[in-house]
Write a protein that holds these residues in place. Sequence first.
Motif, short mmCIF file in Angstrom:
data_model
loop_
_atom_site.label_atom_id
_atom_site.label_comp_id
_atom_site.label_asym_id
_atom_site.label_seq_id
_atom_site.Cartn_x
_atom_site.Cartn_y
_atom_site.Cartn_z
N SER A 50 0.80 -1.23 0.00
CA SER A 50 0.00 0.00 0.00
C SER A 50 0.83 1.28 0.00
CB SER A 50 -0.95 0.01 1.19
OG SER A 50 -1.95 -0.98 1.03
N ALA A 51 2.06 1.23 0.53
CA ALA A 51 2.90 2.42 0.51
C ALA A 51 3.23 2.83 -0.93
CB ALA A 51 4.18 2.19 1.29
N VAL A 52 3.22 1.86 -1.83
CA VAL A 52 3.44 2.13 -3.26
C VAL A 52 2.12 2.39 -3.97
CG1 VAL A 52 4.25 1.14 -5.43
CG2 VAL A 52 5.56 0.77 -3.33
N ARG A 53 1.16 1.53 -3.74
CA ARG A 53 -0.07 1.54 -4.53
C ARG A 53 -1.04 2.67 -4.19
NH1 ARG A 53 -1.32 -4.97 -4.37
NH2 ARG A 53 -0.07 -5.53 -6.20
N LEU A 54 -1.19 2.93 -2.88
CA LEU A 54 -2.24 3.87 -2.48
C LEU A 54 -2.04 5.26 -3.07
CD1 LEU A 54 -4.84 3.70 -0.85
CD2 LEU A 54 -3.57 4.59 1.12
N ILE A 69 -5.26 7.09 -5.20
CA ILE A 69 -6.05 8.21 -4.70
C ILE A 69 -5.11 9.41 -4.56
CG2 ILE A 69 -7.65 6.67 -3.51
CD1 ILE A 69 -6.31 7.40 -0.87
N PRO A 70 -5.65 10.63 -4.39
CA PRO A 70 -4.78 11.80 -4.25
C PRO A 70 -3.72 11.62 -3.17
CG PRO A 70 -7.04 12.52 -4.57
CD PRO A 70 -7.08 11.02 -4.41
N TYR A 71 -2.54 12.14 -3.45
CA TYR A 71 -1.36 11.95 -2.59
C TYR A 71 -1.64 12.31 -1.14
CZ TYR A 71 3.29 12.73 -0.62
OH TYR A 71 4.40 12.69 0.19
N CYS A 72 -2.28 13.47 -0.91
CA CYS A 72 -2.47 13.91 0.47
C CYS A 72 -3.40 12.97 1.23
CB CYS A 72 -3.00 15.34 0.50
SG CYS A 72 -4.53 15.61 -0.41
N HIS A 73 -4.41 12.41 0.56
CA HIS A 73 -5.28 11.44 1.23
C HIS A 73 -4.52 10.15 1.53
CE1 HIS A 73 -8.76 13.88 0.86
NE2 HIS A 73 -8.94 13.72 -0.44
N LEU A 133 -1.74 6.53 5.45
CA LEU A 133 -0.52 5.77 5.71
C LEU A 133 0.23 6.26 6.94
CD1 LEU A 133 0.66 5.46 2.02
CD2 LEU A 133 0.20 3.51 3.52
N LEU A 134 0.29 7.58 7.13
CA LEU A 134 1.15 8.14 8.18
C LEU A 134 0.47 8.27 9.52
CD1 LEU A 134 3.02 10.90 6.12
CD2 LEU A 134 3.67 8.52 6.51
N GLY A 185 -12.17 8.49 -3.12
CA GLY A 185 -12.03 7.71 -4.34
C GLY A 185 -11.40 6.35 -4.09
N LEU A 186 -11.36 5.92 -2.82
CA LEU A 186 -10.77 4.62 -2.49
C LEU A 186 -11.70 3.47 -2.82
CD1 LEU A 186 -8.44 3.02 -1.18
CD2 LEU A 186 -9.47 3.50 1.05
N VAL A 187 -13.01 3.72 -2.80
CA VAL A 187 -13.99 2.67 -3.10
C VAL A 187 -14.96 3.18 -4.16
CG1 VAL A 187 -13.78 1.75 -0.77
CG2 VAL A 187 -15.67 3.33 -1.28
N ASN A 188 -15.67 2.24 -4.79
CA ASN A 188 -16.60 2.60 -5.86
C ASN A 188 -17.97 2.99 -5.36
OD1 ASN A 188 -14.71 0.34 -7.15
ND2 ASN A 188 -15.41 1.66 -8.79
N ARG A 189 -18.44 2.27 -4.32
CA ARG A 189 -19.84 2.42 -3.94
C ARG A 189 -20.03 2.01 -2.49
NH1 ARG A 189 -24.51 -1.33 -6.64
NH2 ARG A 189 -26.28 -0.61 -5.39
N VAL A 190 -20.89 2.74 -1.78
CA VAL A 190 -21.28 2.40 -0.42
C VAL A 190 -22.73 1.94 -0.44
CG1 VAL A 190 -21.63 3.27 1.93
CG2 VAL A 190 -19.64 4.03 0.61
#
Length: 269
Positions: free
Chosen positions: A154-158, A162-166, A171-172, A186-191
Amino acid sequence: MELLPISTPHCRIERDEHVLVVTMNRPEARNALSADMLVGLASAWAYASEERDVRVAVLTGAAGTFCSGADLKAMGTPSSDPEVRARALEMTDFHWKGLLRQDLPTKPVISAVEGYAVAGGTELLVGTDLRIVAESATLGLFEAKRALFPMGGSAVRLPRQIPYCHAMDLLLTGRAVTAAEALSMGLVNRVVPDGQALAAARELAAAVAASGPLAVQAILRTYRDTLGMPEPEALRVSDELGWPVIGSEDAKEGTLAFREKRPPVYRGH
């Protein structure tokens, strides 16, 4: 649905025509990752890639929980099932394959999330292609808060998804994230309402399975194979993968079905 013999004590693998349904099945431990589960997951992804008629997979968890992350003791303890132990010995890097970190399946994977999908659970979600999440679900990458590292990638993929700041926020800080916030990032498609994630994921899987399988697989491969490439080079790869799809029997069937105003019957040729 047909229960497949590649299932393990902690991973139920079922087939419903073109759809593979993979259920992490260790509810007494909130579906925390174990060797039995990871061997099952790795087996499922290999099966999805190898079986021509499988067009899409759905990943979910049993008893209202997706996955609560790594159980380091259980992950390091061999299975009590002799057949699963043998498969683990034969399968190089089954931990990384099961976690969708390497040797990704050639077919799309949809995650159907209820309850907790934290730490390794969120890492699994990040490895999937489409994501349905119940409204009370909890996501989060807790590793840094515990002085650990998200080894699932996830440190590479995330930050690529999604936008860097999110991504850096998740992660941090290692904080928990609601389904609504995950959707806004934008991490998921639908709730969807609680209890409906698997049904909604199955509907989405049916829509994917109804598309031309050669086209779906070529689109997925194009994205993966061109990550980090300059656009001209990436477009050459896209053409190499795309033109055979355009000339396929399925493409002819798609055009004919449109003209005849009927559902297409794709055969992967």
